[in-house]
Design an enzyme around this catalytic site. Sequence first.
Site, PDB file in Angstrom:
ATOM      1  N   CYS A   1     -24.967  25.643 -28.615  1.00 21.55           N
ATOM      2  CA  CYS A   1     -26.284  25.842 -28.653  1.00 21.55           C
ATOM      3  C   CYS A   1     -27.078  24.941 -29.718  1.00 21.55           C
ATOM      4  O   CYS A   1     -26.601  24.985 -30.907  1.00 21.55           O
ATOM      5  CB  CYS A   1     -26.889  27.041 -28.485  1.00 21.55           C
ATOM      6  SG  CYS A   1     -26.269  27.959 -27.177  1.00 21.55           S
TER       7      CYS A   1
ATOM      8  N   LYS B   1     -19.259  19.861 -29.537  1.00 20.60           N
ATOM      9  CA  LYS B   1     -18.946  19.435 -31.151  1.00 20.60           C
ATOM     10  C   LYS B   1     -18.696  20.622 -32.084  1.00 20.60           C
ATOM     11  O   LYS B   1     -17.782  20.747 -32.941  1.00 20.60           O
ATOM     12  CB  LYS B   1     -20.178  18.588 -31.570  1.00 20.60           C
ATOM     13  CG  LYS B   1     -19.838  17.941 -32.704  1.00 20.60           C
ATOM     14  CD  LYS B   1     -18.861  17.114 -32.867  1.00 20.60           C
ATOM     15  CE  LYS B   1     -18.508  16.231 -34.302  1.00 20.60           C
ATOM     16  NZ  LYS B   1     -17.256  15.893 -34.496  1.00 20.60           N
TER      17      LYS B   1
ATOM     18  N   HIS C   1      15.506  19.052 -29.460  1.00 17.74           N
ATOM     19  CA  HIS C   1      15.527  20.594 -29.055  1.00 17.74           C
ATOM     20  C   HIS C   1      14.813  20.695 -27.820  1.00 17.74           C
ATOM     21  O   HIS C   1      14.139  21.904 -27.608  1.00 17.74           O
ATOM     22  CB  HIS C   1      14.935  21.025 -30.380  1.00 17.74           C
ATOM     23  CG  HIS C   1      15.835  21.019 -31.351  1.00 17.74           C
ATOM     24  ND1 HIS C   1      17.149  21.484 -31.660  1.00 17.74           N
ATOM     25  CD2 HIS C   1      15.686  20.076 -32.748  1.00 17.74           C
ATOM     26  CE1 HIS C   1      17.616  21.109 -32.605  1.00 17.74           C
ATOM     27  NE2 HIS C   1      16.521  20.091 -33.431  1.00 17.74           N
TER      28      HIS C   1
ATOM     29  N   LYS D   1      -6.560  13.696 -29.339  1.00 16.77           N
ATOM     30  CA  LYS D   1      -7.706  12.642 -29.111  1.00 16.77           C
ATOM     31  C   LYS D   1      -7.631  12.122 -27.632  1.00 16.77           C
ATOM     32  O   LYS D   1      -8.737  12.119 -27.100  1.00 16.77           O
ATOM     33  CB  LYS D   1      -7.636  11.200 -30.217  1.00 16.77           C
ATOM     34  CG  LYS D   1      -8.786  10.870 -30.646  1.00 16.77           C
ATOM     35  CD  LYS D   1      -9.812  11.748 -31.564  1.00 16.77           C
ATOM     36  CE  LYS D   1      -9.389  13.239 -31.911  1.00 16.77           C
ATOM     37  NZ  LYS D   1     -10.115  13.796 -33.018  1.00 16.77           N
TER      38      LYS D   1
ATOM     39  N   ARG E   1     -23.909  18.422 -29.921  1.00 18.63           N
ATOM     40  CA  ARG E   1     -23.243  19.592 -30.044  1.00 18.63           C
ATOM     41  C   ARG E   1     -22.695  20.136 -28.748  1.00 18.63           C
ATOM     42  O   ARG E   1     -21.978  21.022 -28.888  1.00 18.63           O
ATOM     43  CB  ARG E   1     -24.294  20.776 -30.576  1.00 18.63           C
ATOM     44  CG  ARG E   1     -24.515  20.409 -31.927  1.00 18.63           C
ATOM     45  CD  ARG E   1     -25.828  21.495 -32.400  1.00 18.63           C
ATOM     46  NE  ARG E   1     -25.803  22.678 -32.539  1.00 18.63           N
ATOM     47  CZ  ARG E   1     -25.680  23.292 -33.610  1.00 18.63           C
ATOM     48  NH1 ARG E   1     -25.495  22.718 -34.904  1.00 18.63           N
ATOM     49  NH2 ARG E   1     -25.273  24.838 -33.833  1.00 18.63           N
TER      50      ARG E   1
HETATM   51  C1  F6R Z   1     -11.218  17.113 -31.946  1.00 17.52           C
HETATM   52  C2  F6R Z   1     -12.073  17.947 -32.552  1.00 17.52           C
HETATM   53  C3  F6R Z   1     -11.742  19.358 -32.670  1.00 17.52           C
HETATM   54  C4  F6R Z   1     -12.353  19.747 -34.228  1.00 17.52           C
HETATM   55  C5  F6R Z   1     -12.460  21.328 -34.193  1.00 17.52           C
HETATM   56  C6  F6R Z   1     -12.895  21.661 -35.610  1.00 17.52           C
HETATM   57  O1  F6R Z   1     -11.612  15.857 -31.899  1.00 17.52           O
HETATM   58  O2  F6R Z   1     -13.194  17.347 -32.790  1.00 17.52           O
HETATM   59  O3  F6R Z   1     -10.695  19.704 -32.597  1.00 17.52           O
HETATM   60  O4  F6R Z   1     -11.738  19.143 -35.115  1.00 17.52           O
HETATM   61  O5  F6R Z   1     -13.193  22.066 -33.238  1.00 17.52           O
HETATM   62  O6  F6R Z   1     -14.194  21.536 -35.820  1.00 17.52           O
HETATM   63  P1  F6R Z   1     -14.752  21.724 -37.295  1.00 17.52           P
HETATM   64  O7  F6R Z   1     -14.011  20.592 -38.078  1.00 17.52           O
HETATM   65  O8  F6R Z   1     -16.261  21.240 -36.996  1.00 17.52           O
HETATM   66  O9  F6R Z   1     -14.621  22.930 -37.739  1.00 17.52           O
END
Ligand code: F6R
Length: 614
Positions: free
Chosen positions: A2, A609, A506, A487, A27
């Site tokens: 949010c 995000k 393995h 990614k 976000r």
């Molecule tokens: C992958 C990605 C997520 C973040 C993870 C941690 O591309 O963006 O795996 O790396 O959610 O987020 P932060 O770095 O904001 O704690």
Amino acid sequence: MCGIVGYTGERNTVEVLLEGLSRLEYRGYDSAGIAVVADDAIASRKRGGKLQVLRESLDSAPLPEGSIGIGHTRWATHGGPTDQNAHPHLGDQGRLALIHNGIIENFAALRAELEAAGEVFESETDTEAAAKLLGRAFRETGDLTSAMLQVVGRLEGQFTLLAVHQEQPGVVVGAAHNSPLLVGFGEGEQFLGSDVSAFVKYTASAAALDNDQVATITPEGASVVDFSGAPVEPKRFEVDWDASAADKGGWSSFMAKEVSEGPEAVENTLRGRVVDGSVRLELGALDDAVLRDLDRIVIVGCGTAAYSALVGKYAIETWARIPVEVDLAHEFRYRDPVLTPRTLVISISQSGETMDTKMAVQHARAQGARTLSICNTQGSTIPRESDAVLYTHAGPEVAVASTKAFLAQVIGQLLFGLHLGIVRGTVDAATVEQAVRELRELPEELRRVLAEQTQVKELAHWMSDTRSVLFLGRNVGYPVALEGALKLKEISYIHAEGFAGGELKHGPIALIEPGQVVFVVVPSPRHEPLLHSKIVSNIQEIRARGARVIVVAEAGDAAVLPYADIVLRIPLTLPMLEPVLQVVPLHIFALELATAKGLDVDQPRNLAKSVTVE
Ligand code: F6R
């Protein structure tokens, strides 16, 4: 997740709110809404779906401009992403509007109590209970700040709340409990936001509320009190990037732009920390005596941040000769880790708001461990809750998939590893000097890598129907393989897995069938001849079973040529720095493949995000 914005001032409030919400779109959200106070009445609009749906509704039936207002992007938790469940929610017979980030855990009990008292609910959300409670508290107190202070004591869970009441025009009140809230200070106008992007277009002067505080803004200024009502002076800071940094700037996506910003992210993270051929970090409470006394380090993070931590482990162990473990933050938090005052827990987080990572840091502190945050977002929660912070300066990262932040996180940890090695006397001056020299060259090398990716772009387009891709690496190439796979799955929805090369026999080798595409991250034959020969053996093993092999190898590595279908070259550097270069073709491959599939690379499905719930 949010996003929250609040405004009081002379501007067209609807526009300020929509602008703030568009900056918070990154976000992740699934509905949006705003409320303004105009002509002493609340006017609100909210819609399921993207901000564009709300904009269209406002274009066809505008709200009055107003001079205070609140805006929200919602990532559904309690109740689906419908118009009804979108925020704001109303209280006090429609005289009050409230928005909320987080989760109110005792909402069912509150709702039952409020319904018994005659309140009628219109949504399935936990938030509406807070709106109704606040409305009733306002009727008792006649003041929004006092009402908020009363209500926060009744809520369990984690929340940022923002509210306006039509009987207090000019005033927006916000409260924060285990969830971020920032104040933006303007001239004759003030802002509230869940992060600075909500208002950075209008002001760079900001302050982050500490936990359990309430902020009241009026056009003239902002005042902050703690939950007991005692005044506190918020610590101001200047945002070190301007709004244009969070624009696409002509790129097709934020992700494409952010991949291209890798060289600057590295340059900015190094700036001021690499001086006279050596490394010096200012780590406040983590002074040299504390660092010398450490006997163990645990690095925690999630997703991409956790993969960067795996690189950090290799570097810190090599240079500072101290045992380093890497743990996923959520696993660390709930497994009763052994921690002492001689343990340093380093958290890695781009956003500084990831709930899993924040909980891990809180747990570490509660157990008496020292804490260092390596973070990209000023004023965010995790650095504020840590003993010290090493900010990465990658600039705002808007695309959900983290790219330039990964590079900066690795650099932050390399710098810390060198600093720790110097302080503890485990690394000699010549090694530091060489590392520093190579670090300084990285931005230029990255620029060269970025300029040479035609082949990987063509490859991605040609492979857009591929259903599965595997990634192999060893040593610091292993986290690169994991990151390449993450990614790809994250933005192209293709099944992708990363493995350590030594693990192949393995189990994973069973996946190899004719035509299976495997990326192999190859260590330098100059620096790591043994590892290099082992990965060449791995390549032969998978080739023998029909795999199509794409290798990422340093310039001049001829030994891989007979076995590779495609070779992606990176410039020569030190082993610990290689991941910063090796990861770039993998980021570009994921970006191009998802683009070729016609997907929204910036906002992949189901992802947000900033993951602010556990
Ligand atoms: C992958 C990605 C997520 C973040 C993870 C941690 O591309 O963006 O795996 O790396 O959610 O987020 P932060 O770095 O904001 O704690």
